[in-house]
Design a protein around this motif. Structure first.
Motif, PDB file in Angstrom:
ATOM      1  N   THR A  29       0.830  -1.204   0.000  1.00  0.00           N
ATOM      2  CA  THR A  29       0.000   0.000   0.000  1.00  0.00           C
ATOM      3  C   THR A  29       0.866   1.257   0.000  1.00  0.00           C
ATOM      4  O   THR A  29       2.070   1.202   0.307  1.00  0.00           O
ATOM      5  CB  THR A  29      -0.913   0.052   1.244  1.00  0.00           C
ATOM      6  N   LYS A  71      -0.647  -1.545  -6.266  1.00  0.00           N
ATOM      7  CA  LYS A  71      -1.336  -1.658  -7.545  1.00  0.00           C
ATOM      8  C   LYS A  71      -2.437  -0.616  -7.709  1.00  0.00           C
ATOM      9  O   LYS A  71      -2.918  -0.036  -6.749  1.00  0.00           O
ATOM     10  CB  LYS A  71      -1.914  -3.066  -7.696  1.00  0.00           C
ATOM     11  N   GLY A  72      -2.816  -0.423  -8.958  1.00  0.00           N
ATOM     12  CA  GLY A  72      -3.880   0.514  -9.293  1.00  0.00           C
ATOM     13  C   GLY A  72      -3.615   1.165 -10.638  1.00  0.00           C
ATOM     14  O   GLY A  72      -2.475   1.525 -10.942  1.00  0.00           O
ATOM     15  N   ILE A  73      -4.647   1.287 -11.469  1.00  0.00           N
ATOM     16  CA  ILE A  73      -4.565   1.967 -12.761  1.00  0.00           C
ATOM     17  C   ILE A  73      -5.792   2.856 -12.895  1.00  0.00           C
ATOM     18  O   ILE A  73      -6.923   2.386 -12.702  1.00  0.00           O
ATOM     19  CB  ILE A  73      -4.548   0.965 -13.944  1.00  0.00           C
ATOM     20  N   PHE A  74      -5.580   4.138 -13.191  1.00  0.00           N
ATOM     21  CA  PHE A  74      -6.740   5.001 -13.344  1.00  0.00           C
ATOM     22  C   PHE A  74      -6.437   6.201 -14.235  1.00  0.00           C
ATOM     23  O   PHE A  74      -5.268   6.541 -14.473  1.00  0.00           O
ATOM     24  CB  PHE A  74      -7.264   5.474 -11.984  1.00  0.00           C
ATOM     25  N   ALA A  87      -0.397   4.579 -13.379  1.00  0.00           N
ATOM     26  CA  ALA A  87      -0.337   3.175 -12.985  1.00  0.00           C
ATOM     27  C   ALA A  87       0.714   3.010 -11.892  1.00  0.00           C
ATOM     28  O   ALA A  87       1.828   3.537 -12.014  1.00  0.00           O
ATOM     29  CB  ALA A  87       0.007   2.287 -14.177  1.00  0.00           C
ATOM     30  N   PHE A  88       0.350   2.291 -10.841  1.00  0.00           N
ATOM     31  CA  PHE A  88       1.293   2.054  -9.755  1.00  0.00           C
ATOM     32  C   PHE A  88       2.271   0.935 -10.115  1.00  0.00           C
ATOM     33  O   PHE A  88       1.990   0.064 -10.950  1.00  0.00           O
ATOM     34  CB  PHE A  88       0.551   1.744  -8.459  1.00  0.00           C
ATOM     35  N   GLU A  91       1.792  -3.097 -10.578  1.00  0.00           N
ATOM     36  CA  GLU A  91       0.987  -3.669 -11.654  1.00  0.00           C
ATOM     37  C   GLU A  91       1.879  -4.388 -12.673  1.00  0.00           C
ATOM     38  O   GLU A  91       3.013  -3.977 -12.905  1.00  0.00           O
ATOM     39  CB  GLU A  91       0.201  -2.578 -12.382  1.00  0.00           C
ATOM     40  N   ALA A 179       4.994   5.117  -9.044  1.00  0.00           N
ATOM     41  CA  ALA A 179       3.995   5.096 -10.111  1.00  0.00           C
ATOM     42  C   ALA A 179       4.537   5.810 -11.337  1.00  0.00           C
ATOM     43  O   ALA A 179       5.499   6.583 -11.256  1.00  0.00           O
ATOM     44  CB  ALA A 179       2.701   5.758  -9.649  1.00  0.00           C
TER      45      ALA A 179
END
Length: 337
Positions: A29, A71-74, A87-88, A91, A179
């Motif tokens: 996180t 992680k995370g994509i937005f 994007a983190f 990923e 990221a």
């Protein structure tokens, strides 16, 4: 974050090399990143691990190994023609490509099926079939492990080169990539002039491809030429394509008429490392548990049970052989740990 002791790194590298991490922590996180400073102060040495697709372990890792899984994509911002995608680092790179394809965002379709994590992409300035990350990257967000602060690197500040960047040189193992943000197009500007890609699209009977069809063609080429790391250990292309002068190419072409040279500018040419390796007699050659892939000589494979040192020594033999035959010294693309 919990610290585990003496963790096997075999599942964390695509070569499948057995090595141990003395201390191992998973970053899951953004809050974990904020606590890294407390951990790094306890250790004099640390290592940053992503997808493990461009690493060769030649020894165990002492100190602290940090495994980034944030992680995370937005979508950050968009207008009628462009979009910014964040994007983190944890990923998978190809998951980011698929996200872009599903939303019809153009720019990374040529980079489909490249293994590894998003965080590793700017370190290597990954590239394939005429496109590099630098062509679409807006900025990189990174955390200084020694200064304990976050910094935003613009595209220019990344100092991108051929499979190179400031993160691979000056800041090697000193920055944790948090990221990346890409600037992509809603109106595609396709790059399909690369020889094998053009040929594959012709085989598919496609004259005006979509970005999805370009990615499909790239996937077919990569699947046919490159061994699957899940089935046979490898890290993709092990060597960079060397650059030589126009004069040097002219001299070599008098002896080797079919030597492939690609003009970078008026005075410098890039030479196919795969061609050099094949001409030196290494394509398909095997020594014990290590070998040179019979379809793509740029790829060194672990047939099972090879150590990192055995693979390194095999690569060194290739380098010396090519240097002796052509006077050209190959440079490893894979990071040696």
């Amino acid at each position: 974050m919990q610290i585990s002791r003496n963790i096997s790194l075999q599942p964390y590298n695509t070569f499948g090399i057995e090595a141990l991490a003395e201390n191992f922590a998973v970053i899951e996180t953004i809050e974990d990143i904020a606590t890294i400073s407390k951990l790094t102060k306890q250790y004099q040495q640390w290592h940053l691990l992503g997808g493990g697709s461009n690493i060769l372990f030649t020894d165990n890792l002492s100190g602290l190994t940090l495994y980034n899984q944030v992680k995370g994509i937005f979508i950050v911002q968009e207008d009628e023609t462009t979009v910014l995608i964040k994007a983190f680092a944890g990923e998978k790179w190809n998951d980011l490509v698929q996200f872009c394809l599903q939303h019809n965002f153009a720019g990374v379709e040529n980079l489909s099926l490249i293994p590894g994590s998003v965080g590793a992409a700017p370190i290597q300035n990954i590239g394939a079939y005429g496109v590099e990350l630098k062509d679409v990257l807006e900025y990189v967000e990174a955390y200084h492990l020694d200064k304990h602060e976050t910094e935003i690197f613009s595209n220019k500040a990344c100092r991108f080169g051929y499979r190179d960047s400031i993160f691979k040189q000056q800041y090697k193992n000193r920055l944790l990539i948090v990221a990346i943000t890409l600037r992509l197009n809603k109106i595609p500007k396709l790059v399909i002039g690369y020889g094998s890609l053009q040929q594959q699209l012709e085989k598919m009977g496609i004259v005006k491809p979509t970005i999805q069809q370009v990615a499909e063609a790239v996937n077919i080429i990569r699947t046919n030429k490159l061994p699957d790391p899940a089935k046979i250990g490898n890290a993709g292309s092990f060597f960079k394509n060397p650059t030589i002068s126009k004069f040097r190419l002219h001299v070599l072409s008098e002896q080797y008429a079919d030597i492939p040279g690609f003009a970078l500018d008026e005075m410098n040419f890039k030479i196919s490392a795969a061609w050099l390796i094949e001409q030196a007699g290494w394509k398909g050659k095997r020594e014990g548990n290590v070998g040179c892939n019979p379809l793509q000589p740029l790829v060194i494979v672990n047939y099972g049970g090879a150590t990192g040192k055995e693979i390194y020594n095999f690569s060194e033999a290739i380098i010396q052989s090519v240097k002796q035959k052509f006077g050209i010294e190959l440079e490893r693309e894979v990071n040696i740990w």
